[in-house]
Every structure is written in structure tokens, then in C-alpha cells.
Design an enzyme around this catalytic site. Structure first.
Site, PDB file in Angstrom:
ATOM      1  N   LYS A  99      -9.496  -1.944  -6.852  1.00  0.00           N
ATOM      2  CA  LYS A  99      -9.954  -0.555  -6.939  1.00  0.00           C
ATOM      3  C   LYS A  99      -8.766   0.411  -6.999  1.00  0.00           C
ATOM      4  O   LYS A  99      -8.875   1.478  -7.573  1.00  0.00           O
ATOM      5  CB  LYS A  99     -10.903  -0.196  -5.804  1.00  0.00           C
ATOM      6  N   LYS A 154      -4.211  -7.481 -11.811  1.00  0.00           N
ATOM      7  CA  LYS A 154      -5.185  -7.945 -10.808  1.00  0.00           C
ATOM      8  C   LYS A 154      -6.305  -6.911 -10.689  1.00  0.00           C
ATOM      9  O   LYS A 154      -6.030  -5.712 -10.593  1.00  0.00           O
ATOM     10  CB  LYS A 154      -4.465  -8.107  -9.464  1.00  0.00           C
ATOM     11  N   LYS A 179       0.831  -1.202   0.000  1.00  0.00           N
ATOM     12  CA  LYS A 179       0.000   0.000   0.000  1.00  0.00           C
ATOM     13  C   LYS A 179       0.866   1.254   0.000  1.00  0.00           C
ATOM     14  O   LYS A 179       0.567   2.224  -0.690  1.00  0.00           O
ATOM     15  CB  LYS A 179      -0.966  -0.013   1.177  1.00  0.00           C
TER      16      LYS A 179
HETATM   17  P1  ADP Z   1      -9.040  -4.109  -3.704  1.00  0.00           P
HETATM   18  O1  ADP Z   1      -7.794  -4.776  -4.253  1.00  0.00           O
HETATM   19  O2  ADP Z   1      -9.993  -3.713  -4.776  1.00  0.00           O
HETATM   20  O3  ADP Z   1      -8.703  -3.009  -2.710  1.00  0.00           O
HETATM   21  P2  ADP Z   1      -9.644  -5.604  -1.336  1.00  0.00           P
HETATM   22  O4  ADP Z   1      -8.197  -5.636  -0.960  1.00  0.00           O
HETATM   23  O5  ADP Z   1     -10.584  -4.769  -0.515  1.00  0.00           O
HETATM   24  O6  ADP Z   1      -9.790  -5.231  -2.879  1.00  0.00           O
HETATM   25  O7  ADP Z   1     -10.176  -7.117  -1.424  1.00  0.00           O
HETATM   26  C1  ADP Z   1     -10.972  -7.750  -0.483  1.00  0.00           C
HETATM   27  C2  ADP Z   1     -10.886  -9.244  -0.744  1.00  0.00           C
HETATM   28  O8  ADP Z   1     -11.390  -9.522  -2.061  1.00  0.00           O
HETATM   29  C3  ADP Z   1      -9.450  -9.779  -0.766  1.00  0.00           C
HETATM   30  O9  ADP Z   1      -9.049 -10.257   0.477  1.00  0.00           O
HETATM   31  C4  ADP Z   1      -9.495 -10.911  -1.752  1.00  0.00           C
HETATM   32  O10 ADP Z   1      -9.859 -12.102  -1.094  1.00  0.00           O
HETATM   33  C5  ADP Z   1     -10.589 -10.512  -2.702  1.00  0.00           C
HETATM   34  N1  ADP Z   1     -10.065  -9.961  -3.958  1.00  0.00           N
HETATM   35  C6  ADP Z   1      -9.875  -8.651  -4.263  1.00  0.00           C
HETATM   36  N2  ADP Z   1      -9.446  -8.499  -5.524  1.00  0.00           N
HETATM   37  C7  ADP Z   1      -9.344  -9.749  -6.051  1.00  0.00           C
HETATM   38  C8  ADP Z   1      -8.965 -10.269  -7.328  1.00  0.00           C
HETATM   39  N3  ADP Z   1      -8.621  -9.469  -8.334  1.00  0.00           N
HETATM   40  N4  ADP Z   1      -8.975 -11.608  -7.506  1.00  0.00           N
HETATM   41  C9  ADP Z   1      -9.360 -12.453  -6.501  1.00  0.00           C
HETATM   42  N5  ADP Z   1      -9.744 -12.026  -5.281  1.00  0.00           N
HETATM   43  C10 ADP Z   1      -9.741 -10.687  -5.044  1.00  0.00           C
END
Ligand code: ADP
Length: 339
Positions: A208, A205, A123
Site C-alpha cells: 500500500k 513488491k 519505513k
Molecule cells: P503493506 O506492504 O501493503 O503495508 P503489510 O506490511 O501490512 O503490507 O503486510 C502484511 C503482511 O502481508 C506481511 O507481513 C506479509 O506477510 C504480507 N505481504 C504484504 N505484501 C506482500 C507481498 N507483496 N508479497 C507477499 N506477501 C506480502
């Protein structure tokens, strides 16, 4: 969970816990990586699912947005099939005891362990400010799990390290304060299915932070625009294509049943099937998959008082459970309460 006599959780009843961050609109990566597993698990066990708004504050500093995302996560879960009669859905901040437990854990966590945090380093590398909340994120997460006596935590691969910190804390706590009897369970990862990383429209990947997401409830023109923008290579329409290296197919694979998958993969390999065709197929699959949930979400959006009541009742149960565990924790560490 193993049934061996040395099972550290043998004396605890199985409890599933998981948090969902309200820091943006939930997307297909969240759905396949986490939400789908939560929905599948929530009826089968005693479980607590909470919207981690304290955690979201580590990166989101817009009160209106935090309120909206928090409410939206509740709507999304209910629309996707979460049954509040079978489980508990609530706001993290409705259980203030979680910060009390987090403080106790702060005093037990080596800074060196947090410094190794992959998620923290990622991050900060992405340009987020290195605030103490972000650094201590895994400690609050450990408190989130252990305050409900969580024994099983549905996690994706990206959360395994944080769960290790939680397990270490439970073990350390029991060693230090347990006098031979474990006070806290040592939670285990609950992996329902290994999920491949869901690619975003740019092939990285889906996240957001990369602005490459397709929202679970995107629809109409907005959804079409995103699907059509998925990056592909420039193989001409008539030539054979490899489905296994294609971002569109990676998404089709998640939605399609076996027969449809085979059919589309065959069309890729045969040639004469363009990426435009594949994108149309994907658009249809997404639209159909969430059709019922989309309708339900619209209906729920008309009834904010109902959604609030679900959260209030979930929060009440969460506080009750948290207080039960905190009473033991306070006693174990020697905190006197006079109220
Ligand atoms: P972002 O990457 O959009 O900030 P988060 O970190 O809030 O998403 O993700 C919450 C959960 O959703 C993660 O712990 C993971 O298990 C799942 N997740 C998020 N993005 C993906 C992805 N591209 N592929 C598979 N699982 C994902």
C-alpha cells in the site's frame, strides 16, 4: 516444533497467534503472503487473530479511516472463510493488557536491538515520521504474541526479524524471572509455505505504501483497470515471451492450477499470445477465485451487528486468555495488584 526433551515449549500447549494491520485495504500481497495461511490454520489449533489497531496508529492518524479499515479487515476475514466458532478474531485494543505487557518488555529491550530494525529503517526511509511507536513496534508485537502464550506464529520473510526480538524477550524474561521454570513460551515461526513476493501493478513488491496494489475485493471496472495497467515489456504480440520474467504471469501463477499454469506458460513461449490476452486470463482468474467471498462479503456488510458481535466475543476470549498470562507475569516481576 521439535519433540526433543530440550524443546523450550514442551510444557506449553500449541497456540497460534497472528496480527493483521488495519492500515489500508487488504490486497493480493496480503492475501497470498499472510491471509491465506491464516485461514488455512485457524481451525486446526487454538488460535488468536487480532486486528492490530494500536500498531496502525504508528502510521495512520485519521480516526475515521482507522475505524473503517478495522471493520473492513473483520469483514474481509469472515468473507474469506474465517470461522469465528473455530477461532478468535478481535480488535487488539479490546485487550488493553497487551500494553501492560509491552511496558514490561520495554524495560527489557536494548535500544541497540531496536536500532537494527529493518522494518523501522525501511519505513523511515519511505518518509514516515520516526515516532517512538514505530521504533518500539516490535515490542508491542512481542507482547501481542506472548500475552496469549503464542507458540507458533505464521510469518512472512519480512517478519522474521521481529519474531527474533520476541523470542529474545521470552528467553530473557524466563532467564530473569523464571527461577529455572520457563514462564513464557519461546514462539516459533510457522511457515506453511514459502511465498514469493507478490508483485504490484508496477512490478515492485505489492504494497500500500507504493500505491500499486490490487485489492482482494476489487471488482468490475476498477479491477479491470488495475489488471490492464500491469507493467509489461514491449515484446510484440506475435513473438515468444518468457513467462518467468512477466509480472502478469507472476500473478497468474498464484491463482491458476497446475494445468492452467502450464497452458498459459506454453502460450507465452509459443508466441502469438499478447500481454492483453494474459491480462484477460488473469482478470478471469481473480474474479472466479474470489467470487464466493465477494458475495459473502456483501451479505456480511448488511449485518454490521453480527460482525461486531464476532469481534466482541473474540475480544472477550482474548482478554480471558491475556489475563491468565498477565497474572503469572505480574507475579513473576513483582508487580502487586490490590484489586
Ligand atoms: P503493506 O506492504 O501493503 O503495508 P503489510 O506490511 O501490512 O503490507 O503486510 C502484511 C503482511 O502481508 C506481511 O507481513 C506479509 O506477510 C504480507 N505481504 C504484504 N505484501 C506482500 C507481498 N507483496 N508479497 C507477499 N506477501 C506480502
Amino acid at each position: 516444533m521439535s519433540d526433543s526433551p530440550t524443546d523450550p515449549n514442551a510444557s506449553f500447549s500449541p497456540i497460534v497467534v497472528s496480527g493483521i494491520q488495519p492500515s489500508g485495504t487488504l490486497h493480493l500481497g496480503n492475501y497470498f503472503g499472510a491471509i491465506r495461511q491464516h485461514i488455512a490454520l485457524h481451525e486446526a489449533h487454538e488460535s488468536y487473530f487480532f486486528i492490530v489497531n494500536y500498531h496502525a496508529l504508528t502510521t495512520l492518524h485519521d480516526a475515521e479511516a482507522l475505524r473503517r479499515y478495522s471493520h473492513d479487515v473483520a469483514l474481509d476475514y469472515l468473507a474469506l472463510g474465517f470461522d469465528p466458532e473455530k477461532s478468535n478474531l478481535f480488535l487488539q485494543s479490546d485487550v488493553p493488557q497487551v500494553n501492560e505487557l509491552a511496558w514490561i518488555f520495554y524495560t527489557m529491550t536494548p535500544v541497540s536491538q531496536l536500532e537494527k530494525g529493518v522494518s523501522y529503517k525501511d519505513k523511515v526511509a519511505q518518509g514516515l515520521s520516526a515516532n517512538a511507536g514505530l521504533f518500539n513496534y516490535p515490542i508491542l508485537q512481542a507482547a501481542d504474541i506472548l500475552i496469549y502464550g503464542g507458540t507458533q506464529v505464521p510469518v512472512g520473510a519480512d517478519q522474521k526479524q521481529n519474531l527474533e526480538i520476541c523470542r529474545d524477550l521470552a528467553i530473557r524474561f524466563n532467564d530473569r524471572f523464571g527461577k529455572g521454570t520457563p514462564i513464557l513460551p519461546v514462539p516459533e515461526p510457522y511457515i506453511l509455505e514459502e511465498v514469493a513476493v507478490v508483485p504490484g501493478v508496477d512490478g515492485r513488491k505489492m504494497s500500500k505504501s507504493y500505491g500499486n496494489t490490487i485489492g482482494i475485493f476489487d471488482e468490475g471496472k476498477a479491477l479491470k483497470k488495475k489488471v490492464m495497467s500491469i507493467v509489461t515489456d514491449s515484446t510484440p504480440l506475435e513473438e515468444p515471451k518468457d513467462p518467468d520474467t512477466c509480472n502478469v504471469f507472476a500473478l497468474i501463477r498464484l491463482f491458476a492450477d497446475e494445468a492452467k499454469r502450464e497452458e498459459v506458460a506454453g502460450a507465452y513461449r509459443a508466441g502469438g499470445y499478447g500481454y492483453g490476452h494474459a491480462k484477460k486470463e488473469l482478470l478471469g482468474l481473480i474474479t472466479e477465485h474470489f467470487a464466493e467471498a465477494r458475495e459473502k462479503r456483501k451479505e456480511l456488510a448488511e449485518h454490521p451487528a453480527y460482525v461486531e458481535e464476532v469481534l466482541r466475543e473474540g475480544g472477550r476470549k482474548g482478554r480471558e486468555q491475556a489475563e491468565k498470562w498477565m497474572t503469572q507475569v505480574r507475579d513473576a516481576v513483582g508487580l502487586i495488584t490490590t484489586y
